[in-house]
Design an enzyme around this catalytic site. Structure first.
Site, mmCIF file in Angstrom:
data_model
loop_
_atom_site.group_PDB
_atom_site.id
_atom_site.type_symbol
_atom_site.label_atom_id
_atom_site.label_comp_id
_atom_site.label_asym_id
_atom_site.label_seq_id
_atom_site.Cartn_x
_atom_site.Cartn_y
_atom_site.Cartn_z
ATOM 1 N N GLU A 91 0.873 -1.176 0.000
ATOM 2 C CA GLU A 91 0.000 0.000 0.000
ATOM 3 C C GLU A 91 0.907 1.221 0.000
ATOM 4 O O GLU A 91 1.521 1.550 1.024
ATOM 5 C CB GLU A 91 -0.916 -0.007 1.233
ATOM 6 C CG GLU A 91 -1.862 -1.193 1.294
ATOM 7 C CD GLU A 91 -2.774 -1.310 0.084
ATOM 8 O OE1 GLU A 91 -2.955 -0.299 -0.626
ATOM 9 O OE2 GLU A 91 -3.297 -2.404 -0.163
ATOM 10 N N CYS B 132 -1.708 9.181 2.967
ATOM 11 C CA CYS B 132 -1.348 8.689 1.635
ATOM 12 C C CYS B 132 -2.427 8.938 0.601
ATOM 13 O O CYS B 132 -2.144 8.946 -0.606
ATOM 14 C CB CYS B 132 -1.013 7.202 1.699
ATOM 15 S SG CYS B 132 -2.367 6.156 2.265
#
Length: 533
Positions: free
Chosen positions: A274, A308
């Site tokens: 990720e 993010c």
């Protein structure tokens, strides 16, 4: 008399004489309260952690110094123990509930420890994102576990043959969690890992030493070592990624993700990555500028934009640029009238990151971009506090750092466009983002955006809300990551889908392969081919 975390944080107030008082240190007050409540003394705990992490050679395995061989042996022992019998539903539920108890029992101390790592981190940021987000993911998995564990019947082309898929645990899953959401990006994946019947080892971030050390101590208290272990210490990252896990989960930067994948290739360890990248937010020509600015800036201010999936740049119609800037300024002024000592506004994690972000601003200004610092109270910011006011970087050149690197902070490039096609062209010229956001009501424009952009997720008229949906997979594509988790996708990501075929007494499925072959064999093959024509 115990004082709640909420009350303790309300004690923050400057002293008239400039001298510090206990009221200036609610974090210390909370840590003291925690040390009284539990046998673990945090002063001893932090001292231990400081000694361990200062070492250049010592790994800290389950809060004890260890060698790399002991690390490998620990993983092997965990795998052996877990494979003696597939964990039943009761065992899996027990592990999920242990995670929930760990987080809810110790929320005050966890809030305090991670805030100390940041210099200051908003209490509510940790409670919402890390504590509540983790508990919600674990609870969702526990509630749906029985249905997830059911075998799936599959169609067989042969009469009397039964085919099904059983979801089997992989074994030992290694989890490398980041500093920006240190709990939910550990326990979020763990919801799927434990639900799938695996055991786990966690390597928390060294960027948050106090919080990571506390978390490892708590894991040792709530879990057995053969179901959930931890690794810390200098060099822990490289040692961890070199281990022969049955699966490895990493959340962090694309650059580090490449190194993790390279290390994992030596042991053929499958990985879920990720990562991040530059997630765009496009404001359509028919969008409500006020709503778009409010929703974008809400997320840009949360955790000081160190997320993010935070919008990394905004594409706004040229004629609506000034309106967007005004609405962004209005939103920040209304919700954050001050910033420097505002308990709701989080600091940049450390001086190094503060300097990096300042460098982006300086370069963009020198290259001709307009810099709009949103500083409602006109406060003076410096490296000591490493808080940074939200800053709009208007029309920076495309090759500046603000437009080529992931920002991960409270800076927001604002790029104007004349025609909508320019937005798709700009986004597709860059690596696939982890998320892409679109604001507007024109269904044709929305459809075109969805069909033209390949990103981890697409969200319409909002920012970041997809991460709150446990029945929706979360993950990237291309440079923003590989693999997805959350909900049943997390369960399946950390499971092996094992086909089980039960042959019929007649065994018809292999008769065609049985020699001697003759004309009848060829006729049967020709008939089967004709059916597929």
């Amino acid at each position: 008399m115990n004082i709640s975390l909420c009350h303790a944080l309300c004690f923050i107030a400057p002293c008239a004489d400039g001298q510090a008082t206990p009221a200036d240190y609610p974090i210390a007050f909370i840590l003291t309260r925690y040390a009284v409540k539990y046998p673990l003394r945090l002063s001893h705990h932090f001292a231990r952690h400081k000694v361990h992490t200062m070492s250049n050679t010592t790994l800290i395995l389950n809060n004890t110094p260890a060698t790399e061989q002991q690390l490998a042996d620990n993983i092997a022992a965990m795998r052996l123990q877990n494979r003696k019998a597939i964990p039943d539903i009761a065992t899996r539920r027990a592990r999920l509930k242990k995670g929930i108890r760990l987080l809810t029992d110790n929320q005050d101390a966890l809030v305090a420890a991670f805030s100390s790592d940041y210099g200051h981190r908003s209490q509510v940021t940790t409670l919402i994102s890390d504590i509540l987000g983790s508990v919600d993911a674990l609870h969702h998995a526990e509630q749906h576990l029985e249905s997830w564990m059911q075998s799936e019947t599959r169609e067989s082309p042969f009469p009397g043959v039964h085919a099904r898929i059983d979801y089997r645990p992989l074994g030992v899953v290694g989890v490398i969690s980041p500093w920006n959401f240190p709990l939910v990006l550990a326990f979020g994946p763990l919801a799927g890992i434990f639900a799938a019947g695996n055991v786990a080892m966690l390597k928390p971030s060294s960027t948050t030493p106090a919080g990571s050390a506390l978390l490892c101590e708590l894991i040792a208290r709530y879990f057995d070592e053969d179901e959930f272990s931890t690794l810390q210490g200098s060099g822990a990252g490289s040692a961890f990624s070199a281990q022969a896990f049955d699966h490895m989960m990493f959340t962090g930067s694309t650059e580090t993700g490449r190194k993790i994948m390279q290390a994992a290739s030596a042991t053929l360890t499958p990985v879920t990555l990720e990562l991040g990248g530059k997630s765009p937010a496009v404001i359509g020509k028919d969008a409500d500028i006020r709503i778009a600015a409010e929703r974008i800036m809400t997320v840009k201010m949360f955790n000081a934009g160190q997320i993010c999936i935070c919008p990394d740049y905004v594409l706004v119609p040229e004629e609506k640029k000034e309106a967007f800037i005004r609405e962004a300024q209005h939103f920040v002024t209304q919700h954050y009238p001050t910033l420097l000592n505002n308990p709701d506004y989080t600091a940049v994690i450390n001086v190094r990151e503060y300097q990096r972000l300042q460098g982006y601003i300086t370069q963009a200004r020198e290259r001709g971009a307009d810099i709009v610092e949103i500083n409602p109270a006109g406060e003076v910011f410096d490296e000591q506090h490493h808080k940074l006011p939200p800053t709009l970087i208007v029309n920076p050149p495309r090759d500046t750092l603000a437009m080529t690197e992931e920002i991960f902070g409270p800076l927001l490039p604002v790029v104007t466009y004349k025609e909508p096609g320019e937005c798709v062209e700009l986004i597709n010229a860059r690596p696939n983002p982890l998320a892409a956001y679109y604001f507007g009501e024109d269904r044709e424009a929305i459809h075109h955006f969805q069909q033209s952009i390949l990103s981890g997720a697409i969200v319409i008229n909002d920012v970041m809300s997809h991460v709150l949906h446990h029945d929706v997979p979360f993950g990237g594509v291309g440079a923003s990551g590989m693999g997805a988790y959350h909900g049943i996708e997390g369960f399946r990501r950390f499971s092996h889908a094992q086909p089980v075929i039960e042959q019929s007494p007649q065994g018809e499925s292999n008769l065609l392969m049985r020699a001697p072959y003759n004309g009848q064999t060829l006729e049967t093959i020709a008939s089967l081919l004709a059916q597929a024509d």
